[in-house]
Design a protein around this motif. Structure first.
Motif, PDB file in Angstrom:
ATOM      1  N   HIS A  91       0.922  -1.082   0.000  1.00 46.57           N
ATOM      2  CA  HIS A  91       0.086  -0.135  -0.005  1.00 46.57           C
ATOM      3  C   HIS A  91       1.039   0.960  -0.036  1.00 46.57           C
ATOM      4  N   GLN A  92       0.912   1.962  -1.018  1.00 45.38           N
ATOM      5  CA  GLN A  92       1.591   3.209  -1.127  1.00 45.38           C
ATOM      6  C   GLN A  92       1.055   4.349  -1.917  1.00 45.38           C
ATOM      7  N   ASP A  93       0.814   5.446  -1.483  1.00 46.22           N
ATOM      8  CA  ASP A  93       0.205   6.434  -2.082  1.00 46.22           C
ATOM      9  C   ASP A  93      -1.243   6.228  -2.683  1.00 46.22           C
ATOM     10  N   GLY A  94      -1.944   5.648  -1.844  1.00 49.27           N
ATOM     11  CA  GLY A  94      -3.527   5.208  -2.300  1.00 49.27           C
ATOM     12  C   GLY A  94      -3.519   4.205  -3.148  1.00 49.27           C
ATOM     13  N   VAL A  95      -2.613   3.582  -3.436  1.00 54.12           N
ATOM     14  CA  VAL A  95      -2.795   2.476  -4.440  1.00 54.12           C
ATOM     15  C   VAL A  95      -2.156   0.884  -3.803  1.00 54.12           C
ATOM     16  N   LEU A  96      -3.274   0.020  -4.011  1.00 52.13           N
ATOM     17  CA  LEU A  96      -2.905  -1.262  -3.350  1.00 52.13           C
ATOM     18  C   LEU A  96      -2.431  -2.167  -4.620  1.00 52.13           C
ATOM     19  N   THR A  97      -1.388  -2.854  -4.294  1.00 51.31           N
ATOM     20  CA  THR A  97      -0.698  -3.600  -5.134  1.00 51.31           C
ATOM     21  C   THR A  97      -0.662  -5.176  -4.730  1.00 51.31           C
ATOM     22  N   THR A  98      -1.112  -6.176  -5.340  1.00 53.52           N
ATOM     23  CA  THR A  98      -0.738  -7.571  -5.028  1.00 53.52           C
ATOM     24  C   THR A  98      -0.775  -8.578  -6.485  1.00 53.52           C
ATOM     25  N   THR A  99      -0.341  -9.600  -5.976  1.00 50.26           N
ATOM     26  CA  THR A  99      -0.317 -10.714  -6.878  1.00 50.26           C
ATOM     27  C   THR A  99      -1.178 -11.565  -6.612  1.00 50.26           C
ATOM     28  N   LEU A 100      -2.323 -11.913  -7.425  1.00 54.05           N
ATOM     29  CA  LEU A 100      -3.278 -13.051  -7.091  1.00 54.05           C
ATOM     30  C   LEU A 100      -2.730 -14.229  -7.922  1.00 54.05           C
ATOM     31  N   PRO A 101      -2.772 -15.554  -7.247  1.00 54.67           N
ATOM     32  CA  PRO A 101      -2.411 -16.718  -8.023  1.00 54.67           C
ATOM     33  C   PRO A 101      -3.558 -17.102  -8.821  1.00 54.67           C
ATOM     34  N   ARG A 102      -3.154 -18.030  -9.789  1.00 58.17           N
ATOM     35  CA  ARG A 102      -4.080 -18.401 -10.568  1.00 58.17           C
ATOM     36  C   ARG A 102      -5.396 -18.960  -9.961  1.00 58.17           C
ATOM     37  N   HIS A 103      -6.543 -18.808 -10.583  1.00 59.34           N
ATOM     38  CA  HIS A 103      -7.762 -19.180 -10.035  1.00 59.34           C
ATOM     39  C   HIS A 103      -8.037 -18.946  -8.664  1.00 59.34           C
ATOM     40  N   SER A 104      -8.057 -17.885  -8.100  1.00 54.71           N
ATOM     41  CA  SER A 104      -7.996 -17.287  -6.627  1.00 54.71           C
ATOM     42  C   SER A 104      -9.051 -16.401  -6.609  1.00 54.71           C
ATOM     43  N   PHE A 105      -9.414 -16.439  -5.117  1.00 51.67           N
ATOM     44  CA  PHE A 105     -10.422 -15.184  -4.735  1.00 51.67           C
ATOM     45  C   PHE A 105      -9.592 -14.749  -3.320  1.00 51.67           C
ATOM     46  N   ALA A 106      -9.404 -13.382  -3.283  1.00 55.16           N
ATOM     47  CA  ALA A 106      -9.108 -12.603  -2.346  1.00 55.16           C
ATOM     48  C   ALA A 106      -9.718 -11.708  -1.483  1.00 55.16           C
ATOM     49  N   THR A 107      -9.623 -11.316  -0.131  1.00 56.03           N
ATOM     50  CA  THR A 107     -10.242 -10.445   0.489  1.00 56.03           C
ATOM     51  C   THR A 107      -9.195  -9.498   0.999  1.00 56.03           C
ATOM     52  N   VAL A 108      -9.382  -8.230   0.873  1.00 58.45           N
ATOM     53  CA  VAL A 108      -8.609  -7.367   1.313  1.00 58.45           C
ATOM     54  C   VAL A 108      -9.299  -6.317   2.386  1.00 58.45           C
ATOM     55  N   GLU A 109      -8.858  -6.288   3.645  1.00 60.25           N
ATOM     56  CA  GLU A 109      -9.453  -5.592   4.659  1.00 60.25           C
ATOM     57  C   GLU A 109      -8.724  -4.345   5.198  1.00 60.25           C
TER      58      GLU A 109
END
Length: 114
Positions: A91-109
């Motif tokens: 999380h930097q300067d109002g931008v979230l960056t992540t790498t999602l694995p193939r065929h995945s579902f993520a939640t970010v709190e």
């Protein structure tokens, strides 16, 4: 809650129709926001950047649900075949960056600042 997807992979052609491989939704309540992200690509992990607007973010926690095979599922014999695990999110300067694995579902709190 508005979420802006900065980058989107090319859609996948399925049964003659274009299918977006990344979907994102967000909701908020009080001082928390929850972002749900799905990577439908069966073969490729995807780096996702989300531009956030509004209140500043104090803390970020994320989990992802995926498995080695797209059809994996929990059963009495294998109750932990598919379990959520921690997901790294920058999380930097109002931008979230992540790498999602193939065929995945993520939640970010997000814990929002007052």
């Amino acid at each position: 809650v508005p979420v802006h997807l900065i980058e989107q992979p090319a859609p996948h052609l399925a049964n003659g129709e274009e299918l977006q491989l990344i979907s994102v939704s967000a909701s908020s309540r009080n001082d928390r926001a929850l972002i749900s992200i799905t990577n439908l690509d069966l073969d490729v992990e995807t780096t996702v950047q989300l531009g956030l607007r509004g209140r500043p973010v104090k803390d970020v926690r994320a989990r992802v649900l995926t498995a080695d095979k797209p059809h994996a599922h929990n059963s009495p014999e294998h109750p932990d075949a598919v379990v959520p695990v921690a997901l790294d999110v920058a999380h930097q300067d109002g931008v979230l960056t992540t790498t999602l694995p193939r065929h995945s579902f993520a939640t970010v709190e997000l814990q929002l600042a007052g």
